[in-house]
Design an enzyme around this catalytic site. Structure first.
Site, mmCIF file in Angstrom:
data_model
loop_
_atom_site.group_PDB
_atom_site.id
_atom_site.type_symbol
_atom_site.label_atom_id
_atom_site.label_comp_id
_atom_site.label_asym_id
_atom_site.label_seq_id
_atom_site.Cartn_x
_atom_site.Cartn_y
_atom_site.Cartn_z
ATOM 1 N N ALA A 233 -25.685 51.760 8.521
ATOM 2 C CA ALA A 233 -24.310 51.930 8.057
ATOM 3 C C ALA A 233 -23.415 50.728 8.272
ATOM 4 C CB ALA A 233 -23.695 53.170 8.696
ATOM 5 N N CYS A 234 -23.841 49.578 7.804
ATOM 6 C CA CYS A 234 -22.999 48.391 7.658
ATOM 7 C C CYS A 234 -22.801 47.564 8.928
ATOM 8 C CB CYS A 234 -21.617 48.732 7.097
ATOM 9 S SG CYS A 234 -21.653 49.601 5.534
ATOM 10 N N GLY A 235 -22.666 46.266 8.700
ATOM 11 C CA GLY A 235 -22.288 45.352 9.764
ATOM 12 C C GLY A 235 -20.959 44.714 9.421
#
Length: 218
Positions: A22-24
């Site tokens: 879920a994203c950096g």
């Protein structure tokens, strides 16, 4: 390098879904440093958190510029592109979608200008559960979407819909309305901001540079 197609690893091989975290997000405020390069390397280190799209927003104090595209960090950015992103503050994003399809419009950071002339760029790690409520407020305020279909763009629009307030004051109004797990890095022409949900579900780490600060989702 070839342009990325934005296809997810589990679409290519369902038996090998790969990392899905879920994203950096990454942000840096460091006058005198090459902030776009620092953000690139930060995103490169966070690549395992999302492989659909990557983007960097940067400001030199006079305006915010965003460069983003589908693909891996090393596919989206090259040396000439990074050299053109000059400034003292930057945020970056490596995307794994939780809300909204894998399209260029949903790549981050999102960008929105206020009627007062301030520009806000925002990158988000997490997932909000009250997007319908946020969409109603966006509609009630008469705001026009930019073609994106993710919860991040809703937050950016709401922050930018309060031109009579500073970005910090607008955030203090908007962020308490959000429900779910989130970490944000956002910026205007001069300042880097970061925020995390009250429960700290999504990670956000603050680091110190010799001449500035960084925040990252690990």
């Amino acid at each position: 390098m070839p342009r990325g197609d934005g296809r997810l690893s589990h679409d290519l091989d369902p038996q090998r879904p790969g990392p899905q975290d879920a994203c950096g997000v990454f942000g840096v405020w460091a006058p005198g440093e090459e902030v776009a390069n620092l953000t690139y390397f930060g995103l490169y280190a966070l690549q395992h958190r999302g492989q659909e799209a990557a983007g960097i927003a940067v400001s030199d104090g006079s305006g915010v510029v965003v460069y983003k595209d589908l693909g891996l960090v090393a596919q989206v950015f090259d040396e000439p592109t990074l050299a053109s992103l000059r400034g003292h503050v930057a945020i970056g994003h490596a995307r794994y979608s939780t809300t909204g399809g894998s399209t260029w419009e949903n790549a981050q950071p999102t960008l929105r200008s206020t009627s007062a002339g301030t520009t806000i760029a925002l990158a988000h790690n997490g997932n909000l559960v009250n997007t319908a409520e946020l969409q109603r407020e966006v509609t009630d305020r008469g705001l026009t979407n930019d073609g994106s279909t993710n919860d991040t763009s809703l937050v950016t629009m709401l922050l930018a819909s309060r031109p009579d307030l500073s970005v910090e004051a607008a955030a203090l109004e908007v962020l308490p309305q959000l429900r779910g797990a989130f970490s944000f890095v956002f910026m205007d022409e001069s300042t880097l901001y970061a925020a995390r949900d009250p429960h700290g579900v999504r990670p956000l780490v603050l680091g110190r540079l010799e001449r500035g600060w960084v925040v990252a989702s690990e």
